[in-house]
Design a protein around this motif. Structure first.
Motif, PDB file in Angstrom:
ATOM      1  N   TYR A 119      -3.353   0.306   8.611  1.00 23.08           N
ATOM      2  CA  TYR A 119      -3.815  -0.487   7.476  1.00 23.08           C
ATOM      3  C   TYR A 119      -5.187  -1.035   7.859  1.00 23.08           C
ATOM      4  CZ  TYR A 119       1.277  -0.337   7.134  1.00 23.08           C
ATOM      5  OH  TYR A 119       2.583   0.072   7.130  1.00 23.08           O
ATOM      6  N   GLN A 148      -4.431   6.093  -4.764  1.00 18.30           N
ATOM      7  CA  GLN A 148      -3.082   5.740  -4.353  1.00 18.30           C
ATOM      8  C   GLN A 148      -2.168   6.940  -4.506  1.00 18.30           C
ATOM      9  OE1 GLN A 148      -1.017   2.954  -6.960  1.00 18.30           O
ATOM     10  NE2 GLN A 148      -2.485   3.355  -8.595  1.00 18.30           N
ATOM     11  N   SER A 200       0.793  -1.236   0.000  1.00 17.03           N
ATOM     12  CA  SER A 200       0.000   0.000   0.000  1.00 17.03           C
ATOM     13  C   SER A 200       0.817   1.273   0.000  1.00 17.03           C
ATOM     14  CB  SER A 200      -0.936   0.005   1.213  1.00 17.03           C
ATOM     15  OG  SER A 200      -0.188  -0.021   2.421  1.00 17.03           O
ATOM     16  N   CYS A 247      -4.106  -4.613  -8.101  1.00 16.89           N
ATOM     17  CA  CYS A 247      -3.291  -3.436  -7.838  1.00 16.89           C
ATOM     18  C   CYS A 247      -2.742  -2.950  -9.171  1.00 16.89           C
ATOM     19  CB  CYS A 247      -2.145  -3.741  -6.866  1.00 16.89           C
ATOM     20  SG  CYS A 247      -1.210  -5.235  -7.223  1.00 16.89           S
ATOM     21  N   TYR A 252      -3.519   5.350   0.467  1.00 19.42           N
ATOM     22  CA  TYR A 252      -3.898   4.236  -0.418  1.00 19.42           C
ATOM     23  C   TYR A 252      -5.295   3.769  -0.055  1.00 19.42           C
ATOM     24  CZ  TYR A 252      -3.010   0.054  -3.315  1.00 19.42           C
ATOM     25  OH  TYR A 252      -3.035  -0.912  -4.303  1.00 19.42           O
ATOM     26  N   TRP A 267      -7.841   0.674  -1.878  1.00 16.09           N
ATOM     27  CA  TRP A 267      -7.908  -0.208  -3.046  1.00 16.09           C
ATOM     28  C   TRP A 267      -8.558  -1.530  -2.681  1.00 16.09           C
ATOM     29  CZ3 TRP A 267      -5.848   2.388  -7.168  1.00 16.09           C
ATOM     30  CH2 TRP A 267      -5.842   1.733  -8.406  1.00 16.09           C
ATOM     31  N   THR A 288      -7.550   0.413   3.388  1.00 17.06           N
ATOM     32  CA  THR A 288      -7.385   1.862   3.523  1.00 17.06           C
ATOM     33  C   THR A 288      -6.102   2.110   4.308  1.00 17.06           C
ATOM     34  OG1 THR A 288      -9.793   2.120   3.642  1.00 17.06           O
ATOM     35  CG2 THR A 288      -8.446   4.014   4.286  1.00 17.06           C
ATOM     36  N   ARG A 289      -5.173   2.841   3.708  1.00 21.24           N
ATOM     37  CA  ARG A 289      -3.929   3.175   4.400  1.00 21.24           C
ATOM     38  C   ARG A 289      -3.987   4.637   4.829  1.00 21.24           C
ATOM     39  NH1 ARG A 289       2.036   1.695   3.435  1.00 21.24           N
ATOM     40  NH2 ARG A 289       3.229   3.529   4.118  1.00 21.24           N
ATOM     41  N   MET A 312      -8.317  -5.258  -2.632  1.00 19.37           N
ATOM     42  CA  MET A 312      -7.085  -6.043  -2.575  1.00 19.37           C
ATOM     43  C   MET A 312      -7.067  -7.234  -3.520  1.00 19.37           C
ATOM     44  SD  MET A 312      -5.841  -5.937   1.400  1.00 19.37           S
ATOM     45  CE  MET A 312      -4.237  -6.560   0.902  1.00 19.37           C
TER      46      MET A 312
END
Length: 448
Positions: A249, A382, A100, A312, A305, A307, A355-356, A309
């Motif tokens: 994370y 991202q 991430s 990517c 980030y 996304w 979600t970062r 998973m």
């Protein structure tokens, strides 16, 4: 009725032909480097896996010293039983960090005299860099008569399954999304569209196995059930030496996890910057983060980030396996191996959205603990920074001359972007820009 076997062979031939003609430009940028947790001296990392009222928290701290001096005090919303506390796998945190982290990618301009016409990438194009949300992509595809039937990853390939109404629309969609296909491919596509066939589109996933030198104790993992969804940070400030970095994370089956009591700001992204930053990316990103934080008055969380998973683009690390997801606390993945084995579908059977969040906190700017909520927001995001290498061969044609005439303006735009992001001195940046006079000069034969 036409026999089935020849039809299958023709479909396979088309897929292979498209793959054989793919060049470097088909990728959404080559992955180069990333800004992971190793950039920050006093950084804690936490995994939050949340579904409904159930939460699994995995905590790692950058404790330095003798192991027997280590102690941690973490407020939790329920009384924990022995079975709810475990020692986690430190590799999982490294994997999520690598997957991430903000990333650097690079493109290489093609020969302007011999390349087939392509959409120009003079500014970050959302269709070319694959950064739009799933809804936007679907809308653009729909306008061209293309339907994204399925999207997933298998091994080293990112897969799309498409259907289309017109060969021209399908050709346009493929080119816009970075797939290199034969010139005038419409005649090849048209027969399959008439027969109602779908299009299996594969693109190589650039996987980088990154090695890290983190010196963490093994993380502690706790599981609990409570409507409270929070992360205590105030208690950790009692023995902190100044500001601390926290990387969260957050994993959910639904969508992004958001803070409810602090503002969240997206880190600047999709910026085209000078190519020399390739060797200074860590310095670049720390300066970019510091600048963005100062402009936001220091009391915000940064989204780095977000996304699904199952995929990517570009991939800075391999997609996590079902077993790794379970180690990260994704408890809703139980039974995934059996489900995958018994399923005829290739698509992932367990939804996981990451979600970062990056938070730099101290007592003055973060007076409250962090509280979160699950959302259905599945917008993809991202932190991504782009290098565009100019074509440096001979381009003896009118298009080549026009291309070279545009380079000074492009280099200056990249320099101004870099200065704005980092507050670096614009004069120093300009000194490191490519020398246009040297572009196109004949090279020694061994560099051809």
């Amino acid at each position: 009725m036409k026999p089935f076997r020849p039809l299958a062979i023709m479909a396979i031939a088309l897929v292979l032909f498209l793959g054989w003609t793919t060049t470097a430009s088909a990728f959404c940028g080559f992955y180069v480097s990333q800004a992971d947790a190793s950039l920050y001296n006093q950084a804690s990392q936490v995994i939050l896996a949340r579904d409904g009222d159930r939460t699994v928290v995995t905590m790692a701290n950058d404790f330095q010293g003798e192991a027997d001096d280590f102690a941690i005090v973490v407020p939790v919303p329920v009384v924990l039983q022995p079975g709810q506390v475990h020692v986690g796998d430190p590799e999982i945190i490294k994997r999520l960090d690598a997957f991430s982290a903000p990333r650097l990618v690079e493109y290489f301009d093609e020969d302007p005299c011999f390349s087939p016409p392509r959409p120009a990438l003079t500014a970050p194009s959302r269709s070319m860099v694959m950064m739009e949300s799933a809804d936007v992509r679907q809308q653009r595809a729909k306008s061209l008569g293309v339907t994204i039937e399925s999207e997933f990853s298998v091994g080293e390939y990112d897969i799309l399954v498409l259907s289309a109404k017109e060969s021209s629309g399908l050709e346009t969609w493929l080119i816009e999304n970075g797939y290199s296909i034969p010139v005038n491919a419409q005649p090849l596509l048209k027969p399959y569209i008439r027969q109602g066939m779908k299009f299996f589109v594969a693109k190589v996933n650039l996987e980088e196995h990154l090695k890290s030198g983190y010196q963490y104790l093994r993380p502690i993992q706790i599981a609990y059930e409570s409507p409270k969804f929070m992360l205590p940070i105030r208690l950790g400030m009692t023995n902190a030496r100044g500001e601390q970095d926290l990387l969260v994370y957050a994993l959910s089956p639904r969508g992004q996890i958001e803070l409810t009591n602090y503002r969240t700001v997206k880190i600047p992204t999709d910026a085209e910057i000078p190519v020399y930053v390739k060797d200074r990316f860590e310095e670049f990103y720390t300066s970019t983060f510091d600048t963005a934080r100062d402009r936001a008055n220091k009391n915000v969380a940064f989204l780095e980030y977000a996304w699904d998973m199952s995929s990517c683009d570009p991939c800075s690390a391999p997609i996590l396996t079902p077993e790794e997801l379970r180690k990260a606390g994704v408890f809703w993945a139980q039974g995934i191996d059996d489900m995958r084995a018994n399923s005829r579908r290739f698509a992932p059977v367990t939804p996981v959205f990451i979600t970062r969040l990056h938070i730099r906190y101290d007592r003055a700017n973060f007076p409250e603990d962090l509280t979160f909520q699950e959302t259905a927001n599945r917008e993809l995001f991202q932190g991504r920074y782009i290098l565009r290498h100019p074509f440096d061969g001979e381009a003896s044609c009118q298009a080549g001359e026009e291309y070279r005439d545009r380079l000074p303006e492009r280099f200056e735009r990249e320099a101004q972007t870099l200065a704005k992001l980092t507050r670096w001195d614009i004069s120093d940046i300009r000194e490191n820009l490519p020398n246009i006079a040297q572009l196109g000069e004949p090279k020694p034969w061994w560099e051809s």
